[in-house]
Design an enzyme around this catalytic site. Structure first.
Site, PDB file in Angstrom:
ATOM      1  N   GLY A 263       0.820  -1.200   0.000  1.00 27.16           N
ATOM      2  CA  GLY A 263       0.000   0.000   0.000  1.00 27.16           C
ATOM      3  C   GLY A 263       0.855   1.250   0.000  1.00 27.16           C
TER       4      GLY A 263
ATOM      5  N   MET B  11       5.062   2.839   1.669  1.00 28.20           N
ATOM      6  CA  MET B  11       6.308   2.595   2.401  1.00 28.20           C
ATOM      7  C   MET B  11       6.741   3.888   3.050  1.00 28.20           C
ATOM      8  SD  MET B  11       8.534   0.410   3.328  1.00 28.20           S
ATOM      9  CE  MET B  11       9.998   0.669   4.328  1.00 28.20           C
ATOM     10  N   GLU B  12       7.130   3.768   4.342  1.00 29.45           N
ATOM     11  CA  GLU B  12       7.310   4.922   5.208  1.00 29.45           C
ATOM     12  C   GLU B  12       8.682   5.569   5.119  1.00 29.45           C
ATOM     13  OE1 GLU B  12       8.103   1.171   7.802  1.00 29.45           O
ATOM     14  OE2 GLU B  12       6.775   1.746   6.164  1.00 29.45           O
ATOM     15  N   ASN B  13       9.260   5.688   3.945  1.00 28.43           N
ATOM     16  CA  ASN B  13      10.567   6.315   3.821  1.00 28.43           C
ATOM     17  C   ASN B  13      10.523   7.730   4.392  1.00 28.43           C
ATOM     18  OD1 ASN B  13      11.254   4.029   2.074  1.00 28.43           O
ATOM     19  ND2 ASN B  13      10.046   5.110   0.542  1.00 28.43           N
TER      20      ASN B  13
ATOM     21  N   GLU C 118       1.437   5.646   7.566  1.00 26.12           N
ATOM     22  CA  GLU C 118       2.826   5.909   7.193  1.00 26.12           C
ATOM     23  C   GLU C 118       3.410   7.051   8.019  1.00 26.12           C
ATOM     24  OE1 GLU C 118       4.099   3.603   5.423  1.00 26.12           O
ATOM     25  OE2 GLU C 118       2.086   2.798   5.103  1.00 26.12           O
TER      26      GLU C 118
ATOM     27  N   HIS D 124       4.720   5.959  11.328  1.00 31.40           N
ATOM     28  CA  HIS D 124       6.040   5.330  11.211  1.00 31.40           C
ATOM     29  C   HIS D 124       7.185   6.336  11.318  1.00 31.40           C
ATOM     30  CE1 HIS D 124       5.325   1.139  10.446  1.00 31.40           C
ATOM     31  NE2 HIS D 124       4.569   1.344   9.381  1.00 31.40           N
TER      32      HIS D 124
ATOM     33  N   GLU E 294       4.773  -2.200  12.605  1.00 28.96           N
ATOM     34  CA  GLU E 294       3.533  -2.302  11.834  1.00 28.96           C
ATOM     35  C   GLU E 294       2.304  -2.360  12.734  1.00 28.96           C
ATOM     36  OE1 GLU E 294       3.622  -1.540   8.945  1.00 28.96           O
ATOM     37  OE2 GLU E 294       5.717  -1.878   8.440  1.00 28.96           O
TER      38      GLU E 294
END
Length: 831
Positions: A254, A256-258, A289, A292, A311
């Protein structure tokens, strides 16, 4: 390539410290490969010998402290270093390959205009496909990037960007883990804003600029409210400067928490009518996100088997945020009917595992456990933890944990040490029961009433733990009863033994419907008693309590899967209750389950047409009763479109005639109708190709592939199977579209031909498809629709004898579980 083991990671972390990367990428060298130069400085124990992770197509040069390394130092994705000095500099020049499987630097072509887009996805072990690094989460460091790109491209990354000609300079980041590094590049368009001193950016493909601009106000509102909420709750300001959200094509997950460069799938930039539930799902992901940024990015777990905590925390915190900020007051219902249902299904598989402490010995093994247990069960466990220690102690523990370990690493015991300090006592028994033991308890209410009346003389709340995963979990829950929509009893309990009397139910008339865990507070399989099940078709339509309805629907889903509820009863309940449902999440989730799983998989083939007609009739009733243009009307129209056998109606909708209000010109709804007509062999290949020409977008291409794969004739299946399993340049999402519809139609004898081919052709795809993408393909392409003993025998033999990757094996194991459930259901309820 060899997967990093935990032992290797510990050895390397003990020898190496303070890594700092300066990376130069040239993305303007062609469509297949790019140039990568990494200058990696780090400290080390003098004389230590370690390796650097590098998954290069070609290594040109590797120089350590001025001395070139021998060519044979590079093998199997690793660059072996000679004995190290106290301070070191490694320079690596290599050629890397763009991917089509969603990992590393993924390059996609937009069919709408032919433009190319790149995005970086470094999770879980894909960073070495972009640059040389110590690829493990506990060797965090700052990153500086210099990226050469075509002149009309934009480059976005973790650090703020400046441009000199065709070179983009990305500012050095705070220390982050390798798996959070991302570079996105292409002719992206943007919407920008600022909130509380934080620059905000939204980026998407040029061809969907209108979608970006239409969706941006809502996304930015969620972003702003989430920032405010988390700043206040955590007591720490967002630490990574700017906050960009890049909506990219063909993303596996879905989002990604970069840090500073969140990547999300661009299907979330809706182009057509959407339900309230879909907006909630998208906006919950945005908040997830962001959570995170603190829990994962600021404080990073040291090894992969603790990553569940990131998560689970973000899963819980996102729902909490969108509820408490007023964005989605009913988000916990969505969590129950969508996310918990996903987790309950994972618990039924032999691949079930504890939430924590799985002892993942290498990175690829850990990847297999990012599932409904890590997300949904972990989130439910955190809610139970809060019920156990209180919210004030929980928040204090979170603040303590984040402040102690900011910009560093931690382990699960660090988190619970903070909770224990806040709570004032040990949580060891709680963590052992809830987090270190696999399996799903069942809760039910056993009732007896007097022979001459319906007065209850025995009422016990019963907890049954799974035999193969015994545990002693305490459940904070309630029991409620309704008769004709009136709540007649509610009892709250802490269930910490196998049987417990419910005095509130005694010496009174038996409620028509009795629901344990009625407020959906705990994590458990709810088994409804026989009388409640029998009366569900009349009682569920009258039940006004949303949480209880979620629990009842999940009980039906679980009961069908466990062969304790006849799928025909599920159809009966659906036709009686679903048309009167008011919650969008329940409407969407249950509608999809009924059409895709109950009818599509569990019911015997000869009963499916009749069930389709009944479900379509019920959905038509709901559509007629709904406010025109409402999301409830949209959910009903979609079920009609998926289930109806009325060719005249569907042909009219396909042509744009007599559509429900708000769906004129809706491309996605037209594709839904198109796929149903194609699956019933009522649209030709030529007509499908014409529909594709009218919608040459990413979404349209995927829908066309699904519709082609859904056609039932031999030539259609041959075409779809070749497109899926042969190396024809199909992207990860294109393979998913083909696999997801292949088995849903076709004569049994025709499909039998492909059962054996699945068990040879799908594993062979690992030669060119990465593990993350293969995990999805292996699941979607599994022949669960061909539910017979021959399929089961082929599956068992393959799992027993074949050399499978972890991703393919996990996908097969999970789907074989569903196959066994279908066979058990048909044996228990032969019709």
């Amino acid at each position: 390539m060899t997967s990093l083991t935990r032992t290797e990671a510990r050895h390397r972390a003990a020898a190496v410290s303070n890594p700092r990367h300066t990376v130069e990428l040239d993305l303007a060298q062609g469509e297949e490969t790019f140039a990568s130069r990494t200058a990696l400085t780090f400290d080390a124990t003098p004389g230590a010998e370690v390796f650097v992770d590098l998954k290069a197509t070609e290594l040109h040069e590797a120089v350590l402290n001025g001395t070139p390394l021998a060519a044979d130092a590079f093998a199997d994705g690793r660059l072996q270093l000679p004995p190290l000095a106290e301070h070191n500099e490694l320079v690596v020049r290599s050629t890397m390959s763009f991917s089509k499987d969603g990992s590393g630097l993924h390059r996609a072509v937009d069919p709408a205009d032919g433009e190319h887009y790149v995005y970086g996805h470094s999770f879980m072990d894909a960073a070495p496909r972009v640059f040389a690094c110590f690829d493990q989460p506990d060797l965090k460091g700052p990153y500086t990037f210099h990226v050469t790109a075509p002149s009309d491209w934009v480059v976005i990354g973790n650090g703020a960007a400046t441009r000199e000609g065709d070179v983009w300079h990305l500012a050095e980041t705070r220390p982050i883990a390798t798996y959070f590094v991302s570079i996105c590049a292409g002719p992206y368009v943007s919407v920008t804003d600022e909130h509380d001193g934080i620059p905000l950016g939204l980026y998407a493909r040029r061809s969907i600029q209108d979608q970006l601009e239409t969706n941006a106000p809502q996304i930015l509102e969620v972003t702003r409210r989430s920032f405010d909420y988390f700043h206040e709750l955590f007591g720490i300001r967002y630490p990574f400067g700017k906050y960009d959200q890049v909506w990219v094509p063909e993303f596996n997950a879905g989002a990604m928490e970069n840090p500073g460069c969140v990547v999300l799938r661009d299907e979330y930039l809706f182009r057509s009518a959407v339900t309230h539930a879909e907006l909630l799902g998208r906006d919950n992901t945005v908040s997830h996100e962001m959570a995170h940024m603190w829990f994962g990015d600021l404080v990073t777990l040291a090894w992969w088997d603790d990553l569940w905590l990131n998560e689970s925390f973000a899963e819980y915190m996102a729902s909490r945020c969108v509820v408490e900020t007023g964005l989605y007051p009913d988000a916990w219902a969505d969590q129950g009917i969508v996310r918990k249902a996903w987790g309950y299904a994972a618990e039924r598989s032999p691949s079930t595992h504890p939430v924590a402490g799985n002892g993942s010995q290498d990175a690829l093994a850990a990847l297999q456990n990012f599932d409904g247990i890590s997300y949904a069960k972990g989130s439910a466990a955190l809610r139970q933890l809060i019920a156990y220690i209180g919210d004030e102690a929980f928040v204090a523990g979170v603040r303590d944990y984040l402040s102690r370990h900011a910009h560093g690493n931690a382990e699960m015991h660090d988190f619970f040490a903070a909770m224990e300090r806040a709570h004032g006592s040990s949580l060891e028994d709680w963590t052992t029961a809830w987090l270190r033991t696999a399996g799903l308890d069942q809760v039910r209410v056993d009732l007896d009433h007097a022979e001459e009346s319906d007065i209850v003389v025995r009422a016990e709340l019963v907890r049954t733990t799974p035999e193969d995963h015994p545990a002693d979990r305490s459940h904070a829950l309630d029991v409620a009863g309704w008769t004709d929509g009136v709540e007649v009893v509610r009892a709250r309990a802490t269930l910490d033994q196998d049987r417990q009397v419910v005095p509130e139910l005694l010496d009174r008339p038996r409620p028509a419907l009795v629901v344990p865990n009625a407020a959906d507070l705990t994590w458990a399989n709810v088994a409804l008693d026989a009388e409640s099940l029998r009366r569900l078709p009349e009682q569920l339509p009258q039940l006004g309590d949303l949480a209880a309805r979620v629990v009842v629907w999940n009980a039906l889903v679980d009961g069908v899967a466990l062969a304790t509820v006849d799928p025909r009863l599920a159809v009966d309940v659906f036709c009686a209750a679903w048309p009167r449902e008011t919650d969008d999440s329940v409407l969407s989730a249950v509608g999809g389950w009924m059409t895709g799983t109950v009818i599509g998989v569990y019911l015997p083939a000869e009963e499916r047409d009749g069930a389709r007609e009944r479900v379509a009739s019920a959905a038509s009733e709901a559509l007629a009763a709904a406010d025109p243009g409402s999301t409830r009307a949209l959910a009903a129209a979609r079920v009609v479109a998926r289930s109806s056998r009325d060719e005249q109606l569907l042909r009219g909708w396909y042509a744009g005639r007599d559509l429900p209000e708000g769906l004129a010109g809706d491309a996605d709804f037209r594709w839904l109708v198109t796929t149903t007509l194609a699956a019933d062999d009522r649209l030709s290949v030529a007509e499908l190709d014409q529909a594709r020409e009218q919608d040459r977008t990413v979404t349209g291409t995927l829908a066309w592939l699904a519709a082609r794969a859904a056609r039932p004739l031999a030539q259609d299946k041959a075409w779809a199977w070749a497109e899926l399993t042969e190396q024809r340049g199909r992207s990860n999402h294109e393979m998913n579209a083909l696999a997801g519809r292949f088995w849903t139609t076709g004569d049994s004898a025709l499909l039998q031909e492909y059962v054996g081919r699945y068990f040879t052709d799908i594993p062979a795809m690992c030669a060119w498809v990465g593990d993350d993408a293969m995990a999805r393909v292996a699941k979607l392409a599994y022949p669960v629709h061909v539910a017979d003993l021959g399929t089961l025998d082929a599956s068992e033999r393959t799992l027993r004898e074949a050399d499978l990757t972890a991703a393919v094996r996990r996908g097969m194991v999970d789907q074989e579980t569903i196959l066994r459930q279908v066979l058990a259901s048909r044996q228990a309820f032969p019709g």
